[in-house]
Design a protein around this motif. Structure first.
Motif, PDB file in Angstrom:
ATOM      1  N   ASP A  60       0.848  -1.194   0.000  1.00 50.60           N
ATOM      2  CA  ASP A  60       0.000   0.000   0.000  1.00 50.60           C
ATOM      3  C   ASP A  60       0.878   1.237   0.000  1.00 50.60           C
ATOM      4  N   ASN A  61       0.267   2.367  -0.184  1.00 51.76           N
ATOM      5  CA  ASN A  61       1.006   3.628  -0.288  1.00 51.76           C
ATOM      6  C   ASN A  61       0.799   4.517   0.926  1.00 51.76           C
ATOM      7  N   ILE A  62       0.559   3.911   2.072  1.00 51.88           N
ATOM      8  CA  ILE A  62       0.382   4.697   3.295  1.00 51.88           C
ATOM      9  C   ILE A  62       1.736   4.769   3.999  1.00 51.88           C
ATOM     10  N   PRO A  63       2.273   5.978   4.210  1.00 52.34           N
ATOM     11  CA  PRO A  63       3.572   6.081   4.873  1.00 52.34           C
ATOM     12  C   PRO A  63       3.502   5.552   6.302  1.00 52.34           C
ATOM     13  N   SER A  64       4.624   5.081   6.801  1.00 54.69           N
ATOM     14  CA  SER A  64       4.670   4.561   8.164  1.00 54.69           C
ATOM     15  C   SER A  64       4.750   5.698   9.177  1.00 54.69           C
ATOM     16  N   THR A  65       4.358   5.379  10.406  1.00 56.47           N
ATOM     17  CA  THR A  65       4.499   6.320  11.503  1.00 56.47           C
ATOM     18  C   THR A  65       5.960   6.346  11.926  1.00 56.47           C
ATOM     19  N   VAL A  66       6.497   7.524  12.156  1.00 58.76           N
ATOM     20  CA  VAL A  66       7.891   7.667  12.590  1.00 58.76           C
ATOM     21  C   VAL A  66       7.897   8.345  13.951  1.00 58.76           C
ATOM     22  N   ILE A  67       8.552   7.694  14.917  1.00 56.67           N
ATOM     23  CA  ILE A  67       8.637   8.230  16.278  1.00 56.67           C
ATOM     24  C   ILE A  67      10.107   8.386  16.646  1.00 56.67           C
ATOM     25  N   ASP A  68      10.480   9.584  17.058  1.00 60.36           N
ATOM     26  CA  ASP A  68      11.847   9.878  17.487  1.00 60.36           C
ATOM     27  C   ASP A  68      11.995   9.452  18.948  1.00 60.36           C
ATOM     28  N   LEU A  69      12.889   8.490  19.189  1.00 60.29           N
ATOM     29  CA  LEU A  69      13.128   7.997  20.548  1.00 60.29           C
ATOM     30  C   LEU A  69      14.529   8.352  21.034  1.00 60.29           C
ATOM     31  N   THR A  70      15.122   9.405  20.461  1.00 60.51           N
ATOM     32  CA  THR A  70      16.496   9.760  20.812  1.00 60.51           C
ATOM     33  C   THR A  70      16.594  10.603  22.078  1.00 60.51           C
ATOM     34  N   THR A  71      15.460  11.034  22.610  1.00 60.33           N
ATOM     35  CA  THR A  71      15.461  11.805  23.859  1.00 60.33           C
ATOM     36  C   THR A  71      14.582  11.084  24.876  1.00 60.33           C
ATOM     37  N   ASP A  72      14.483  11.638  26.072  1.00 64.65           N
ATOM     38  CA  ASP A  72      13.671  11.015  27.128  1.00 64.65           C
ATOM     39  C   ASP A  72      12.181  10.999  26.788  1.00 64.65           C
ATOM     40  N   GLN A  73      11.745  11.965  25.996  1.00 61.63           N
ATOM     41  CA  GLN A  73      10.328  12.086  25.636  1.00 61.63           C
ATOM     42  C   GLN A  73      10.120  11.701  24.163  1.00 61.63           C
ATOM     43  N   PRO A  74       9.391  10.602  23.874  1.00 66.92           N
ATOM     44  CA  PRO A  74       9.127  10.238  22.476  1.00 66.92           C
ATOM     45  C   PRO A  74       8.392  11.357  21.745  1.00 66.92           C
ATOM     46  N   GLU A  75       8.771  11.577  20.477  1.00 66.81           N
ATOM     47  CA  GLU A  75       8.141  12.624  19.677  1.00 66.81           C
ATOM     48  C   GLU A  75       7.696  12.034  18.338  1.00 66.81           C
ATOM     49  N   ARG A  78       6.207  11.765  12.201  1.00 63.37           N
ATOM     50  CA  ARG A  78       5.207  11.648  11.141  1.00 63.37           C
ATOM     51  C   ARG A  78       4.186  10.607  11.568  1.00 63.37           C
ATOM     52  N   GLU A  79       2.916  11.009  11.569  1.00 57.19           N
ATOM     53  CA  GLU A  79       1.851  10.052  11.883  1.00 57.19           C
ATOM     54  C   GLU A  79       1.341   9.457  10.581  1.00 57.19           C
ATOM     55  N   GLY A  80       1.400   8.170  10.478  1.00 59.31           N
ATOM     56  CA  GLY A  80       0.970   7.451   9.289  1.00 59.31           C
ATOM     57  C   GLY A  80       0.358   6.138   9.711  1.00 59.31           C
ATOM     58  N   LYS A  81       0.692   5.086   8.970  1.00 57.93           N
ATOM     59  CA  LYS A  81       0.204   3.746   9.300  1.00 57.93           C
ATOM     60  C   LYS A  81       0.933   3.276  10.540  1.00 57.93           C
ATOM     61  N   GLY A  82       0.212   2.860  11.496  1.00 56.91           N
ATOM     62  CA  GLY A  82       0.814   2.404  12.753  1.00 56.91           C
ATOM     63  C   GLY A  82       0.271   3.229  13.905  1.00 56.91           C
ATOM     64  N   SER A  83      -0.196   2.566  14.913  1.00 55.30           N
ATOM     65  CA  SER A  83      -0.810   3.232  16.059  1.00 55.30           C
ATOM     66  C   SER A  83       0.222   3.937  16.929  1.00 55.30           C
ATOM     67  N   ILE A  84      -0.132   5.106  17.432  1.00 59.00           N
ATOM     68  CA  ILE A  84       0.715   5.806  18.389  1.00 59.00           C
ATOM     69  C   ILE A  84       0.065   5.765  19.770  1.00 59.00           C
TER      70      ILE A  84
END
Length: 87
Positions: A60-75, A78-84
C-alpha cells in the motif's frame, strides 16, 4: 531507527535469520504514486541491483508512523500507518 512491519513475510525472514534486516521503501519518480508497490514493476526496475525480490503481492502507499526515541520524551515525527496509542 528500526522498522516493525505488519508483514508476515518480513517477520518470518527476520525470525529465520535471527537478526534484523536492512530495507527501504522504493520512492517513485511518478507524480501520481509516491512509492512503487507492484512486485512485477519492482522486479523489472531493480532486478540487476538487488539479490532477490520476493513477491508478496501489492503493497500500500500509506507512509509509516515515525517516532523519534532519541530523547527522554518520544516525539511523533510523522503520523501514518501504525498506532501511536502506546505513547
Amino acid at each position: 531507527g528500526i522498522r516493525v512491519p505488519d508483514n508476515n513475510i518480513c517477520r518470518a525472514i527476520v525470525k529465520e535469520l535471527g537478526n534484523p534486516i536492512v530495507s527501504t521503501s522504493i520512492r517513485d519518480e511518478d507524480e501520481v504514486i509516491e512509492y512503487t508497490t507492484d512486485p512485477e514493476l519492482i522486479q523489472e526496475k531493480w532486478d540487476n541491483l538487488v539479490d532477490i525480490v520476493i513477491d508478496g503481492g501489492y503493497g500500500d502507499n500509506i507512509p509509516s508512523t515515525v517516532i523519534d526515541l532519541t530523547t527522554d520524551q518520544p516525539e511523533v515525527v510523522r503520523e501514518g500507518k501504525g498506532s501511536i496509542e502506546i505513547m
